[in-house]
Scaffold this motif. Sequence first.
Motif, PDB file in Angstrom:
ATOM      1  N   GLU A 129      33.705  75.391 -25.743  1.00  0.00           N
ATOM      2  CA  GLU A 129      33.172  76.986 -26.617  1.00  0.00           C
ATOM      3  C   GLU A 129      32.046  77.207 -26.196  1.00  0.00           C
ATOM      4  N   ILE A 130      31.506  78.888 -26.603  1.00  0.00           N
ATOM      5  CA  ILE A 130      30.564  79.299 -24.830  1.00  0.00           C
ATOM      6  C   ILE A 130      29.292  78.393 -25.333  1.00  0.00           C
ATOM      7  N   ARG A 131      28.585  77.621 -26.017  1.00  0.00           N
ATOM      8  CA  ARG A 131      27.558  77.118 -25.822  1.00  0.00           C
ATOM      9  C   ARG A 131      27.591  76.099 -24.642  1.00  0.00           C
ATOM     10  N   ALA A 132      28.388  74.891 -24.925  1.00  0.00           N
ATOM     11  CA  ALA A 132      28.551  74.419 -23.564  1.00  0.00           C
ATOM     12  C   ALA A 132      29.211  75.171 -22.294  1.00  0.00           C
ATOM     13  N   PHE A 133      29.976  76.152 -22.481  1.00  0.00           N
ATOM     14  CA  PHE A 133      30.406  76.660 -20.719  1.00  0.00           C
ATOM     15  C   PHE A 133      29.018  76.863 -21.013  1.00  0.00           C
ATOM     16  N   GLU A 134      28.336  77.863 -21.140  1.00  0.00           N
ATOM     17  CA  GLU A 134      26.482  78.250 -20.612  1.00  0.00           C
ATOM     18  C   GLU A 134      25.862  76.900 -19.664  1.00  0.00           C
ATOM     19  N   ASN A 135      25.938  75.793 -20.549  1.00  0.00           N
ATOM     20  CA  ASN A 135      25.413  74.779 -20.242  1.00  0.00           C
ATOM     21  C   ASN A 135      26.071  74.080 -19.186  1.00  0.00           C
ATOM     22  N   TYR A 136      27.599  73.950 -18.889  1.00  0.00           N
ATOM     23  CA  TYR A 136      28.328  73.450 -18.042  1.00  0.00           C
ATOM     24  C   TYR A 136      28.286  74.603 -16.481  1.00  0.00           C
ATOM     25  N   ARG A 137      27.225  76.285 -16.792  1.00  0.00           N
ATOM     26  CA  ARG A 137      27.182  77.019 -15.372  1.00  0.00           C
ATOM     27  C   ARG A 137      25.666  76.659 -14.975  1.00  0.00           C
ATOM     28  N   ARG A 138      24.958  76.451 -16.631  1.00  0.00           N
ATOM     29  CA  ARG A 138      23.313  75.643 -16.089  1.00  0.00           C
ATOM     30  C   ARG A 138      23.493  74.864 -15.133  1.00  0.00           C
ATOM     31  N   SER A 139      24.130  73.177 -15.540  1.00  0.00           N
ATOM     32  CA  SER A 139      24.454  72.425 -14.538  1.00  0.00           C
ATOM     33  C   SER A 139      24.728  71.497 -13.891  1.00  0.00           C
ATOM     34  N   ALA A 140      25.927  73.052 -13.307  1.00  0.00           N
ATOM     35  CA  ALA A 140      26.486  73.209 -12.032  1.00  0.00           C
ATOM     36  C   ALA A 140      25.864  73.339 -10.956  1.00  0.00           C
ATOM     37  N   LEU A 141      24.761  74.510 -11.872  1.00  0.00           N
ATOM     38  CA  LEU A 141      23.349  74.602 -10.749  1.00  0.00           C
ATOM     39  C   LEU A 141      22.435  73.655 -10.187  1.00  0.00           C
ATOM     40  N   VAL A 142      22.118  73.032 -10.840  1.00  0.00           N
ATOM     41  CA  VAL A 142      21.310  72.112 -10.114  1.00  0.00           C
ATOM     42  C   VAL A 142      22.227  71.050  -9.501  1.00  0.00           C
ATOM     43  N   SER A 143      22.852  70.687 -10.246  1.00  0.00           N
ATOM     44  CA  SER A 143      23.603  69.751  -9.001  1.00  0.00           C
ATOM     45  C   SER A 143      24.017  70.144  -7.591  1.00  0.00           C
TER      46      SER A 143
END
Length: 279
Positions: free
Chosen positions: A265-279
């Motif tokens: 869902e969109i909120r989780a997608f945004e979280n995925y995007r942000r966490s992918a940036l950190v790792s």
Amino acid sequence: NTLTSISSLALTVIIMNADLTVRRMMEVELRKAIANGDFRLHYQPQVDEFGALVGAEALIRWQHARMGNIPPAQFIPLAEETGLIVPIGNWVLRAACAQLALWQAQPETAHLTLSINVSASQFRQPDFVHTVSEIVTLSGADPRHIKLELTESMFVDNIAATAEKMSALTRIGIVWSLDDFGTGYSSLNVLHRVPLGQVKIDKSFVHDMSSNRTNIVVIEAIMDMARKLGFKVVAEGVETRKQMDLLREAGCHLFQGYFFSPPLEIRAFENYRRSALVS
Ligand code: C2E
Ligand code: CA
Ligand code: CA
Ligand code: CA
């Protein structure tokens, strides 16, 4: 014997009618869902060969008040038969373009592409090109970041007319993507006559690849064909690192599957995007 064949005939009739009743009920429910707006879009990340997020595929979800989440495989075929796929497909286009416009308004997400599934009966509507252009224009989304996924079933009738319809949208910047590639019967002759930008290797080939190494030959044949025709290649259904490595070695450009993420869902997608940036 006559008795058994009569009763089995009777049974068949009962089952067929029951099936018909269920389908009628489903059709009524589907109409209500359209009126009530009971659909949602989920977004499955698509990554490049380095694992960087480059876009998503929009996948419809039906949240039914009593029956819960009904997967698309259970209602898209009925929607196609009843023609309800047209209003549903238009809703998908509007919702997806609205999301894309939001992404494009933010510098961190402005690069993302969005793949949207288009069904054959939707594509066959005489006003399809007009409807898509209008929805895209009204949304304010940049059409160059939109990919429309079609299937080989759209190449069965008049190929020249199909190609012309596709070209009309290519001209405004939309990219055409051939879904479930390898499962249909399209010849090279057909594929080079339509303006495709990319093909998606069907997940059945991706699965077979790791269980049976000889199936890599199939992937290599697809890559070879794609190179000759100038298509980008997306692998779907990537579930393991092994599959990712083999597909990358074979030259695939984009990757999608549970190995990276399920549809979110969109909120989780945004979280995925942000966490992918950190790792
Ligand atoms: P598809 O277009 O081939 O979409 C890929 C399907 O594979 C999705 O199922 C997705 O959740 C699933 N998938 C993703 N990664 C993996 C993986 O690693 N392993 C496996 N086994 N499966 C994976 P979903 O969302 O249930 O959709 C099923 C089909 O329903 C889609 O297949 C598409 O044909 C249709 N569909 C979904 N949304 C729409 C829509 O908005 N419009 C139309 N016309 N059809 C849609
Ligand atoms: Ca698809
Ligand atoms: Ca597919
Ligand atoms: Ca499919």
